[in-house]
Design an enzyme around this catalytic site. Sequence first.
Site, mmCIF file in Angstrom:
data_model
loop_
_atom_site.group_PDB
_atom_site.id
_atom_site.type_symbol
_atom_site.label_atom_id
_atom_site.label_comp_id
_atom_site.label_asym_id
_atom_site.label_seq_id
_atom_site.Cartn_x
_atom_site.Cartn_y
_atom_site.Cartn_z
ATOM 1 C CG HIS A 232 56.469 27.312 -22.909
ATOM 2 N ND1 HIS A 232 56.022 28.541 -22.387
ATOM 3 C CD2 HIS A 232 57.819 27.684 -23.339
ATOM 4 C CE1 HIS A 232 57.019 29.496 -22.263
ATOM 5 N NE2 HIS A 232 57.954 28.867 -22.774
ATOM 6 C CD GLU A 233 60.523 24.974 -24.578
ATOM 7 O OE1 GLU A 233 60.970 25.515 -25.256
ATOM 8 O OE2 GLU A 233 60.540 25.179 -23.253
ATOM 9 C CG HIS A 242 59.600 33.742 -23.064
ATOM 10 N ND1 HIS A 242 60.823 33.597 -22.913
ATOM 11 C CD2 HIS A 242 58.895 32.152 -22.980
ATOM 12 C CE1 HIS A 242 61.278 32.204 -22.737
ATOM 13 N NE2 HIS A 242 60.157 31.478 -22.571
#
Length: 324
Positions: A232-233, A242
Amino acid sequence: MKKTFFYLATAITLTACTQNSETETLAEENSTTTVAARRSCPSEEIRQQLLSTDASARARYANIEAGLQSFITSGKVLADGSVDIPVVVNILYKSSAENISDARIAEQIAILNADFAGTNTDATKIPTEFSGVKAGDTQVRFHLVKTVRKATTKTKWGTNDAMKKSSSGGIDATSPANYFNLWVVGNMGGILGYATFPESAGLWNDGVVIAAPYFGKTGTTAPYNLGRTATHEVGHYLNLRHIWGDASCGNDQVADTPTQTGANYGKPTYPLYNTCSGTSRSVMFMNYMDYVDDAAMFMFSAGQKARSQSVLTSSGARSGLRVY
Protein backbone atom coordinates in the site's frame (compact mmCIF):
# COMPACT_ATOMS: atom_id res chain seq x y z
CA MET A 1 -16.14 4.36 -13.80
CA LYS A 2 -14.44 7.65 -13.24
CA LYS A 3 -12.89 9.97 -15.77
CA THR A 4 -9.34 11.02 -14.99
CA PHE A 5 -9.08 14.74 -14.20
CA PHE A 6 -6.16 16.88 -13.12
CA TYR A 7 -6.84 18.61 -9.83
CA LEU A 8 -3.90 20.12 -8.01
CA ALA A 9 -6.04 20.58 -4.94
CA THR A 10 -6.61 16.82 -4.65
CA ALA A 11 -2.95 15.78 -4.56
CA ILE A 12 -1.66 13.78 -1.63
CA THR A 13 2.02 14.43 -1.07
CA LEU A 14 2.50 12.48 2.11
CA THR A 15 0.34 9.81 3.65
CA ALA A 16 0.43 8.07 7.00
CA CYS A 17 -1.58 4.91 7.52
CA THR A 18 -2.77 4.18 11.03
CA GLN A 19 -4.82 1.62 12.83
CA ASN A 20 -7.50 2.96 15.13
CA SER A 21 -10.94 2.57 16.62
CA GLU A 22 -13.38 4.95 18.23
CA THR A 23 -12.07 4.13 21.69
CA GLU A 24 -8.36 3.81 20.91
CA THR A 25 -5.83 6.47 21.78
CA LEU A 26 -2.22 6.48 20.67
CA ALA A 27 0.11 4.40 22.79
CA GLU A 28 2.07 6.25 25.43
CA GLU A 29 5.84 6.48 25.16
CA ASN A 30 6.53 3.25 27.03
CA SER A 31 3.51 1.29 25.80
CA THR A 32 3.59 -1.55 23.32
CA THR A 33 1.80 -1.41 19.99
CA THR A 34 -1.81 -2.55 20.14
CA VAL A 35 -3.89 -3.75 17.24
CA ALA A 36 -7.16 -1.98 16.52
CA ALA A 37 -10.11 -2.88 14.38
CA ARG A 38 -9.24 -0.89 11.26
CA ARG A 39 -6.84 1.40 9.42
CA SER A 40 -7.18 5.09 8.72
CA CYS A 41 -4.86 7.76 7.29
CA PRO A 42 -4.50 11.45 8.27
CA SER A 43 -3.18 12.06 4.77
CA GLU A 44 -5.51 14.86 3.75
CA GLU A 45 -4.51 17.08 6.68
CA ILE A 46 -0.81 16.47 5.96
CA ARG A 47 -1.31 17.16 2.27
CA GLN A 48 -3.21 20.39 2.87
CA GLN A 49 -0.48 21.65 5.17
CA LEU A 50 2.30 20.85 2.71
CA LEU A 51 0.60 22.30 -0.34
CA SER A 52 -0.49 25.41 1.52
CA THR A 53 3.06 26.20 2.65
CA ASP A 54 5.36 24.84 -0.06
CA ALA A 55 5.08 26.42 -3.51
CA SER A 56 7.89 24.24 -4.88
CA ALA A 57 5.96 21.09 -3.87
CA ARG A 58 2.92 22.42 -5.73
CA ALA A 59 5.01 23.07 -8.81
CA ARG A 60 6.57 19.59 -8.69
CA TYR A 61 3.13 18.04 -8.35
CA ALA A 62 1.83 20.00 -11.35
CA ASN A 63 4.74 18.83 -13.50
CA ILE A 64 4.28 15.21 -12.44
CA GLU A 65 0.56 15.23 -13.22
CA ALA A 66 1.12 16.92 -16.58
CA GLY A 67 3.63 14.25 -17.51
CA LEU A 68 1.26 11.56 -16.32
CA GLN A 69 -1.59 12.78 -18.49
CA SER A 70 0.69 12.84 -21.52
CA PHE A 71 1.89 9.31 -20.73
CA ILE A 72 -1.64 7.97 -20.42
CA THR A 73 -3.18 9.70 -23.45
CA SER A 74 -0.30 8.60 -25.70
CA GLY A 75 -0.79 4.98 -24.66
CA LYS A 76 2.83 4.64 -23.66
CA VAL A 77 4.24 1.70 -21.71
CA LEU A 78 7.65 0.99 -20.23
CA ALA A 79 9.04 0.09 -23.62
CA ASP A 80 12.45 -0.86 -22.23
CA GLY A 81 11.04 -3.54 -19.92
CA SER A 82 10.66 -3.72 -16.17
CA VAL A 83 12.21 -1.18 -13.83
CA ASP A 84 14.09 -2.96 -11.04
CA ILE A 85 14.07 -0.61 -8.05
CA PRO A 86 17.08 -0.82 -5.69
CA VAL A 87 15.99 -0.92 -2.05
CA VAL A 88 17.82 0.14 1.10
CA VAL A 89 16.21 -1.11 4.31
CA ASN A 90 17.02 0.97 7.40
CA ILE A 91 16.18 -0.77 10.69
CA LEU A 92 15.93 1.08 13.99
CA TYR A 93 15.50 -1.32 16.90
CA LYS A 94 15.28 -1.20 20.68
CA SER A 95 14.78 -4.93 21.23
CA SER A 96 15.88 -8.07 19.44
CA ALA A 97 12.30 -8.56 18.26
CA GLU A 98 12.44 -5.19 16.51
CA ASN A 99 15.75 -6.04 14.85
CA ILE A 100 14.03 -7.98 12.09
CA SER A 101 15.97 -10.74 10.36
CA ASP A 102 17.47 -10.78 6.88
CA ALA A 103 15.04 -13.59 6.06
CA ARG A 104 12.07 -11.40 6.97
CA ILE A 105 13.41 -8.56 4.83
CA ALA A 106 13.75 -10.97 1.90
CA GLU A 107 10.20 -12.12 2.60
CA GLN A 108 8.86 -8.55 2.35
CA ILE A 109 10.77 -7.87 -0.87
CA ALA A 110 9.31 -11.08 -2.32
CA ILE A 111 5.80 -9.94 -1.36
CA LEU A 112 6.32 -6.60 -3.10
CA ASN A 113 7.60 -8.34 -6.22
CA ALA A 114 4.65 -10.73 -6.32
CA ASP A 115 2.05 -8.02 -5.69
CA PHE A 116 3.48 -5.66 -8.31
CA ALA A 117 3.93 -8.49 -10.83
CA GLY A 118 0.39 -9.75 -10.29
CA THR A 119 1.71 -13.21 -9.38
CA ASN A 120 0.44 -13.12 -5.80
CA THR A 121 -1.39 -16.36 -5.08
CA ASP A 122 -4.59 -14.58 -4.03
CA ALA A 123 -4.86 -12.83 -7.41
CA THR A 124 -7.10 -15.75 -8.33
CA LYS A 125 -9.74 -14.12 -6.10
CA ILE A 126 -10.10 -11.08 -8.38
CA PRO A 127 -13.79 -11.04 -9.39
CA THR A 128 -14.62 -11.59 -13.04
CA GLU A 129 -16.21 -8.12 -13.02
CA PHE A 130 -12.77 -6.56 -12.51
CA SER A 131 -10.62 -9.05 -14.44
CA GLY A 132 -10.74 -6.83 -17.51
CA VAL A 133 -9.15 -3.90 -15.69
CA LYS A 134 -6.68 -5.72 -13.46
CA ALA A 135 -3.11 -4.51 -13.80
CA GLY A 136 -1.46 -7.89 -14.08
CA ASP A 137 2.26 -7.17 -14.30
CA THR A 138 3.02 -3.52 -13.50
CA GLN A 139 6.62 -4.07 -14.71
CA VAL A 140 7.91 -2.82 -11.37
CA ARG A 141 10.41 -4.95 -9.48
CA PHE A 142 12.40 -4.52 -6.27
CA HIS A 143 15.76 -5.84 -5.13
CA LEU A 144 17.61 -5.35 -1.87
CA VAL A 145 20.88 -3.44 -2.13
CA LYS A 146 21.80 -3.20 1.53
CA THR A 147 20.47 -3.21 5.07
CA VAL A 148 21.48 -0.59 7.63
CA ARG A 149 20.85 -1.40 11.30
CA LYS A 150 21.00 0.92 14.28
CA ALA A 151 20.17 0.31 17.92
CA THR A 152 18.12 2.97 19.66
CA THR A 153 16.73 3.72 23.09
CA LYS A 154 13.65 5.32 21.56
CA THR A 155 10.43 3.46 22.35
CA LYS A 156 8.08 5.18 19.91
CA TRP A 157 8.36 7.10 16.66
CA GLY A 158 5.91 9.51 15.07
CA THR A 159 5.40 10.92 11.58
CA ASN A 160 7.81 13.84 11.92
CA ASP A 161 10.52 11.93 9.98
CA ALA A 162 12.84 11.72 13.01
CA MET A 163 13.75 8.16 11.97
CA LYS A 164 15.20 9.58 8.75
CA LYS A 165 17.79 11.84 10.38
CA SER A 166 20.89 10.67 12.24
CA SER A 167 20.82 13.98 14.13
CA SER A 168 17.52 12.92 15.74
CA GLY A 169 18.55 9.32 16.39
CA GLY A 170 17.50 7.92 13.03
CA ILE A 171 19.30 6.77 9.90
CA ASP A 172 20.03 9.14 7.02
CA ALA A 173 18.68 8.05 3.65
CA THR A 174 21.09 6.46 1.20
CA SER A 175 21.09 8.55 -2.00
CA PRO A 176 17.27 8.90 -2.06
CA ALA A 177 17.21 10.04 -5.68
CA ASN A 178 18.67 6.69 -6.74
CA TYR A 179 17.57 4.25 -4.04
CA PHE A 180 14.20 3.48 -2.51
CA ASN A 181 14.77 3.93 1.22
CA LEU A 182 12.53 1.96 3.54
CA TRP A 183 12.71 2.55 7.29
CA VAL A 184 11.48 -0.08 9.78
CA VAL A 185 10.86 1.11 13.33
CA GLY A 186 9.64 -0.78 16.36
CA ASN A 187 6.61 1.21 17.38
CA MET A 188 4.72 4.16 15.94
CA GLY A 189 1.83 4.04 18.36
CA GLY A 190 -1.25 3.37 16.22
CA ILE A 191 0.54 3.90 12.91
CA LEU A 192 1.25 1.07 10.47
CA GLY A 193 3.29 3.10 7.99
CA TYR A 194 3.52 6.19 5.81
CA ALA A 195 5.10 7.27 2.54
CA THR A 196 6.27 10.22 0.52
CA PHE A 197 4.83 10.78 -2.94
CA PRO A 198 6.95 11.52 -6.06
CA GLU A 199 6.93 15.25 -5.32
CA SER A 200 9.53 14.39 -2.68
CA ALA A 201 11.76 12.41 -5.05
CA GLY A 202 15.39 12.74 -4.02
CA LEU A 203 14.75 14.79 -0.90
CA TRP A 204 16.32 13.77 2.42
CA ASN A 205 13.04 12.35 3.75
CA ASP A 206 11.95 10.48 0.62
CA GLY A 207 10.78 6.91 1.16
CA VAL A 208 8.50 4.67 3.18
CA VAL A 209 8.29 3.95 6.91
CA ILE A 210 6.76 0.72 8.26
CA ALA A 211 6.24 -0.33 11.88
CA ALA A 212 7.99 -3.65 12.54
CA PRO A 213 4.83 -5.57 13.58
CA TYR A 214 3.49 -5.13 10.02
CA PHE A 215 6.65 -5.74 7.98
CA GLY A 216 6.66 -9.03 6.06
CA LYS A 217 4.73 -12.09 7.24
CA THR A 218 6.75 -13.99 9.80
CA GLY A 219 5.97 -12.82 13.32
CA THR A 220 3.71 -9.99 12.14
CA THR A 221 0.40 -8.93 13.67
CA ALA A 222 -2.98 -9.91 12.22
CA PRO A 223 -4.99 -8.65 10.42
CA TYR A 224 -2.05 -6.74 8.87
CA ASN A 225 0.22 -9.78 8.63
CA LEU A 226 0.69 -10.45 4.92
CA GLY A 227 3.09 -7.64 4.05
CA ARG A 228 0.41 -5.54 2.35
CA THR A 229 1.13 -2.42 4.44
CA ALA A 230 4.34 -2.11 2.42
CA THR A 231 2.48 -2.76 -0.84
CA HIS A 232 0.00 0.00 0.00
CA GLU A 233 2.70 2.48 1.00
CA VAL A 234 4.90 1.73 -2.01
CA GLY A 235 1.80 2.43 -4.08
CA HIS A 236 1.81 5.95 -2.63
CA TYR A 237 5.56 6.21 -3.27
CA LEU A 238 4.77 5.47 -6.94
CA ASN A 239 2.01 8.10 -7.07
CA LEU A 240 -1.10 6.05 -6.29
CA ARG A 241 -3.81 7.69 -4.21
CA HIS A 242 -6.35 6.05 -1.95
CA ILE A 243 -8.98 4.49 -4.15
CA TRP A 244 -11.84 6.67 -2.88
CA GLY A 245 -9.91 9.90 -3.53
CA ASP A 246 -9.91 10.92 0.16
CA ALA A 247 -13.37 12.43 -0.12
CA SER A 248 -16.90 11.12 -0.32
CA CYS A 249 -17.20 9.92 -3.92
CA GLY A 250 -13.82 11.54 -4.56
CA ASN A 251 -11.41 11.14 -7.45
CA ASP A 252 -8.27 9.01 -7.18
CA GLN A 253 -7.23 10.21 -10.68
CA VAL A 254 -7.66 6.67 -12.05
CA ALA A 255 -10.39 6.01 -14.62
CA ASP A 256 -10.95 2.30 -14.04
CA THR A 257 -11.49 2.21 -10.27
CA PRO A 258 -15.18 2.55 -9.34
CA THR A 259 -16.13 5.66 -7.41
CA GLN A 260 -16.99 4.97 -3.76
CA THR A 261 -18.15 7.07 -0.83
CA GLY A 262 -15.19 6.23 1.38
CA ALA A 263 -12.76 3.59 2.59
CA ASN A 264 -13.68 -0.05 3.17
CA TYR A 265 -12.47 -1.98 6.21
CA GLY A 266 -12.06 -5.52 7.44
CA LYS A 267 -12.89 -8.36 5.05
CA PRO A 268 -15.90 -7.34 2.94
CA THR A 269 -17.87 -9.91 0.97
CA TYR A 270 -18.07 -9.46 -2.80
CA PRO A 271 -20.10 -7.91 -4.29
CA LEU A 272 -20.13 -4.81 -2.10
CA TYR A 273 -22.38 -2.08 -3.48
CA ASN A 274 -21.96 1.64 -2.96
CA THR A 275 -23.89 4.63 -4.30
CA CYS A 276 -22.34 7.82 -5.68
CA SER A 277 -24.23 10.49 -7.62
CA GLY A 278 -27.33 8.33 -7.53
CA THR A 279 -25.63 5.35 -9.18
CA SER A 280 -25.16 2.10 -7.28
CA ARG A 281 -22.09 0.11 -8.29
CA SER A 282 -19.94 -2.75 -7.09
CA VAL A 283 -16.74 -1.32 -5.58
CA MET A 284 -13.17 -2.59 -5.88
CA PHE A 285 -12.56 -3.04 -2.15
CA MET A 286 -9.88 -5.66 -2.87
CA ASN A 287 -7.61 -2.96 -4.32
CA TYR A 288 -4.30 -2.44 -2.52
CA MET A 289 -5.10 1.25 -2.13
CA ASP A 290 -8.23 0.68 -0.03
CA TYR A 291 -8.17 0.10 3.78
CA VAL A 292 -9.28 -3.52 4.00
CA ASP A 293 -7.31 -6.14 5.94
CA ASP A 294 -4.22 -7.61 4.29
CA ALA A 295 -6.04 -10.83 3.40
CA ALA A 296 -8.77 -8.89 1.58
CA MET A 297 -6.54 -6.80 -0.75
CA PHE A 298 -4.96 -8.42 -3.79
CA MET A 299 -5.00 -6.23 -6.93
CA PHE A 300 -3.97 -3.05 -8.69
CA SER A 301 -5.92 -1.76 -11.69
CA ALA A 302 -4.59 -1.04 -15.18
CA GLY A 303 -5.03 2.67 -14.55
CA GLN A 304 -2.95 2.42 -11.38
CA LYS A 305 -0.32 0.56 -13.36
CA ALA A 306 -0.11 3.49 -15.80
CA ARG A 307 0.26 6.00 -12.94
CA SER A 308 3.09 4.04 -11.33
CA GLN A 309 4.86 3.46 -14.64
CA SER A 310 4.67 7.16 -15.52
CA VAL A 311 6.91 8.23 -12.65
CA LEU A 312 9.45 5.53 -13.56
CA THR A 313 9.98 6.46 -17.20
CA SER A 314 13.30 7.96 -18.25
CA SER A 315 11.79 11.42 -17.82
CA GLY A 316 9.59 10.63 -14.81
CA ALA A 317 9.89 12.00 -11.30
CA ARG A 318 11.50 8.77 -10.09
CA SER A 319 13.72 8.15 -13.11
CA GLY A 320 16.72 8.24 -10.76
CA LEU A 321 15.74 4.78 -9.54
CA ARG A 322 16.63 3.39 -12.94
CA VAL A 323 20.25 2.78 -11.93
CA TYR A 324 20.30 -0.91 -12.81
